[in-house]
Design a protein around this motif. Structure first.
Motif, PDB file in Angstrom:
ATOM      1  N   SER A 185     -10.680  24.999  -0.110  1.00  0.00           N
ATOM      2  CA  SER A 185     -10.634  23.973   0.935  1.00  0.00           C
ATOM      3  C   SER A 185      -9.759  22.791   0.563  1.00  0.00           C
ATOM      4  N   PHE A 186      -8.982  22.918  -0.523  1.00  0.00           N
ATOM      5  CA  PHE A 186      -8.148  21.795  -0.941  1.00  0.00           C
ATOM      6  C   PHE A 186      -7.117  21.418   0.106  1.00  0.00           C
ATOM      7  N   TRP A 187      -6.713  22.390   0.933  1.00  0.00           N
ATOM      8  CA  TRP A 187      -5.693  22.101   1.945  1.00  0.00           C
ATOM      9  C   TRP A 187      -6.202  21.118   2.993  1.00  0.00           C
ATOM     10  N   LEU A 188      -7.531  20.898   3.044  1.00  0.00           N
ATOM     11  CA  LEU A 188      -8.092  19.954   4.013  1.00  0.00           C
ATOM     12  C   LEU A 188      -7.971  18.502   3.564  1.00  0.00           C
ATOM     13  N   ARG A 189      -7.748  18.287   2.290  1.00  0.00           N
ATOM     14  CA  ARG A 189      -7.771  16.915   1.772  1.00  0.00           C
ATOM     15  C   ARG A 189      -6.803  15.975   2.490  1.00  0.00           C
ATOM     16  N   PRO A 190      -5.528  16.350   2.684  1.00  0.00           N
ATOM     17  CA  PRO A 190      -4.632  15.417   3.391  1.00  0.00           C
ATOM     18  C   PRO A 190      -5.112  15.087   4.797  1.00  0.00           C
ATOM     19  N   MET A 191      -5.713  16.055   5.491  1.00  0.00           N
ATOM     20  CA  MET A 191      -6.176  15.795   6.848  1.00  0.00           C
ATOM     21  C   MET A 191      -7.410  14.910   6.875  1.00  0.00           C
ATOM     22  N   LEU A 192      -8.143  14.848   5.765  1.00  0.00           N
ATOM     23  CA  LEU A 192      -9.316  13.977   5.687  1.00  0.00           C
ATOM     24  C   LEU A 192      -8.952  12.551   5.293  1.00  0.00           C
ATOM     25  N   GLY A 193      -7.781  12.375   4.686  1.00  0.00           N
ATOM     26  CA  GLY A 193      -7.383  11.020   4.345  1.00  0.00           C
ATOM     27  C   GLY A 193      -6.767  10.856   2.972  1.00  0.00           C
ATOM     28  N   GLU A 194      -6.638  11.936   2.205  1.00  0.00           N
ATOM     29  CA  GLU A 194      -5.998  11.845   0.891  1.00  0.00           C
ATOM     30  C   GLU A 194      -4.493  11.965   1.099  1.00  0.00           C
ATOM     31  N   LEU A 195      -3.833  10.826   1.267  1.00  0.00           N
ATOM     32  CA  LEU A 195      -2.476  10.796   1.819  1.00  0.00           C
ATOM     33  C   LEU A 195      -1.405  10.412   0.815  1.00  0.00           C
ATOM     34  N   ASP A 196      -1.690  10.452  -0.483  1.00  0.00           N
ATOM     35  CA  ASP A 196      -0.667  10.057  -1.455  1.00  0.00           C
ATOM     36  C   ASP A 196       0.563  10.961  -1.355  1.00  0.00           C
ATOM     37  N   GLU A 197       0.338  12.279  -1.372  1.00  0.00           N
ATOM     38  CA  GLU A 197       1.456  13.202  -1.275  1.00  0.00           C
ATOM     39  C   GLU A 197       2.124  13.116   0.095  1.00  0.00           C
ATOM     40  N   THR A 198       1.299  12.943   1.140  1.00  0.00           N
ATOM     41  CA  THR A 198       1.846  12.837   2.493  1.00  0.00           C
ATOM     42  C   THR A 198       2.742  11.613   2.627  1.00  0.00           C
ATOM     43  N   LYS A 199       2.311  10.482   2.069  1.00  0.00           N
ATOM     44  CA  LYS A 199       3.122   9.262   2.139  1.00  0.00           C
ATOM     45  C   LYS A 199       4.433   9.432   1.367  1.00  0.00           C
ATOM     46  N   ALA A 200       4.357  10.137   0.224  1.00  0.00           N
ATOM     47  CA  ALA A 200       5.585  10.368  -0.540  1.00  0.00           C
ATOM     48  C   ALA A 200       6.565  11.234   0.256  1.00  0.00           C
ATOM     49  N   LEU A 201       6.041  12.283   0.914  1.00  0.00           N
ATOM     50  CA  LEU A 201       6.904  13.132   1.737  1.00  0.00           C
ATOM     51  C   LEU A 201       7.481  12.354   2.917  1.00  0.00           C
ATOM     52  N   MET A 202       6.670  11.498   3.533  1.00  0.00           N
ATOM     53  CA  MET A 202       7.163  10.682   4.645  1.00  0.00           C
ATOM     54  C   MET A 202       8.241   9.723   4.179  1.00  0.00           C
ATOM     55  N   ALA A 203       8.055   9.135   2.967  1.00  0.00           N
ATOM     56  CA  ALA A 203       9.066   8.218   2.441  1.00  0.00           C
ATOM     57  C   ALA A 203      10.383   8.964   2.197  1.00  0.00           C
TER      58      ALA A 203
END
Length: 399
Positions: free
Chosen positions: A356-374
């Motif tokens: 279920s680790f793939w759910l983490r970004p959708m729950l709010g763990e956004l460090d990697e997501t913010k890096a990709l957005m940057a």
């Protein structure tokens, strides 16, 4: 016509490959939606069960959170050679003193509130009549408003407060469960480090998730408590300076509401606005709004996120929904304990399950997501800049 023609060829092959990949992604393949519905059904049954046992679950979980928060005191005492029994007694004594002090502050606030209402009964009724006239002027039914204003009696509010105080005094079962669980959990906490060492070789992810849950809940609760106390004290002093009646009551309310994310600020500001309007009119109301807005912005929007960090890796949407959900399921204390309760659900369903680790970004763990957005924003900015830049003139070869 060309737009009605069925497309065949490579795209059909791709669709079949994607369908095969999706079937292999989830056990059961085509039955994935059924499993999702079963999960929602189980969650609904669990929610109804928790609501039915809320009178027991709420104090037990509150005792668990308190035990987690004071656990470092036990560790510090044992590291300095204090016997385990004395460390347990010290932890229980510290929690009991904190609860007694808070209970005394609540009783004082209720007493002041009961004395405050009769003093402003006339002003409250007059203000209500003026407000009703304003509503009539914008088209609200006058008969219903007149009945509401004529039936209003501040004594009914005092009766409600007195009944609430009596109910608090009569919660013998809840207090017995709370203090009993505190005693037992404090005693069992002495075995926790050894139990985690035993668990780690067999279930390392579960052990890590338990440790992370305890540290995250402790950081969130301790930081929120300290900042809530600061927020309540500053509000108390500011309301005293402004001249709002019942400043201590509203400061204590601000402290309690600091544990309710997103909507706690709006709950805490309503009473001081009302009583400020009764004694000072619009200037006092504006002063209260400015003071509360500045304090809330500095403490909850600037300081708290920096100190808490990633302890609460939940999106704003999930945080707000969790407040509403747990308040409905286990009552008002659910709004205060919404974040620890939601983190517990996340720990059980996501953090301790490697699938279920793939759910983490959708729950709010956004460090990697913010890096990709940057990175994406930087690439888009560079592309726009390159598109706007004029073409460089051709350089003639040197003869």
């Amino acid at each position: 016509m060309w737009w009605n023609r069925k497309r065949t060829g490579p795209k059909g092959v791709t669709s079949e490959a994607e369908a095969e990949a999706l079937r292999g992604e989830v056990p059961g393949g085509e039955h994935r939606n059924a499993f999702i519905l079963i999960g929602f059904g189980g969650a609904a049954v669990a929610a109804f069960g928790i609501a039915a046992l809320s009178g027991i679950i709420a104090p037990v979980f509150f005792a668990l959170v308190l035990t987690i928060c004071v656990h470092p005191l036990r560790v510090w005492l044992e590291d300095h050679g204090v016997p385990r029994g004395i460390a347990t007694g010290s932890v229980i004594t510290a929690v009991t003193l904190l609860l007694v002090a808070f209970g005394y502050a609540v009783m004082v606030a209720f007493g002041q509130f009961a004395n405050l209402l009769p003093e402003f009964a006339g002003e409250i009724k007059s203000w209500g009549a003026d407000f009703a006239q304003w509503l009539v002027s914008i088209g609200i039914n006058a008969d219903e408003l007149h009945a509401l204003v004529s039936d209003f009696d501040p004594g009914t509010v005092i009766g409600f407060v007195s009944g609430l105080v009596g109910g608090l005094a009569g919660w013998t079962t809840t207090l017995v469960v709370l203090f009993t669980m505190l005693l037992l959990m404090a005693m069992d906490a002495g075995y926790l480090p050894t139990l985690l060492r035993q668990l780690r070789p067999h279930r390392p992810l579960v052990a890590t998730s338990l440790v992370n849950y305890g540290s995250n809940v402790r950081r969130y609760m301790v930081v929120t408590t300290v900042l809530g106390v600061a927020q309540g004290v500053v509000n108390w002093i500011a309301l005293l300076i402004i001249g709002v009646p019942g400043a201590f009551i509203w400061g204590l309310l601000a402290f309690l509401c600091s544990f309710i994310p997103n909507i706690g600020y709006f709950i805490a500001i309503i009473p001081p606005i009302i009583f400020g309007a009764l004694v000072g009119g619009w200037p006092t109301v504006i002063a209260v709004i400015v003071v509360y807005g500045v304090i809330n912005a500095v403490i909850q929007s600037v300081i708290q996120p920096r100190v808490v960090g990633n302890a609460v890796a939940l999106s704003q949407t999930i945080t707000f929904f969790s407040v509403l959900f747990w308040a409905v399921v286990i009552g008002p204390i659910g709004a205060i304990l919404a974040i620890p309760l939601t983190l517990l659900v996340r720990m059980v369903l996501v953090d301790s399950n490697p699938n279920s680790f793939w759910l983490r970004p959708m729950l709010g763990e956004l460090d990697e997501t913010k890096a990709l957005m940057a990175e994406s924003d930087a690439a888009a900015k560079a592309a726009r800049k390159a598109k706007r830049a004029p073409l460089a003139p051709a350089v003639s070869p040197v003869e």
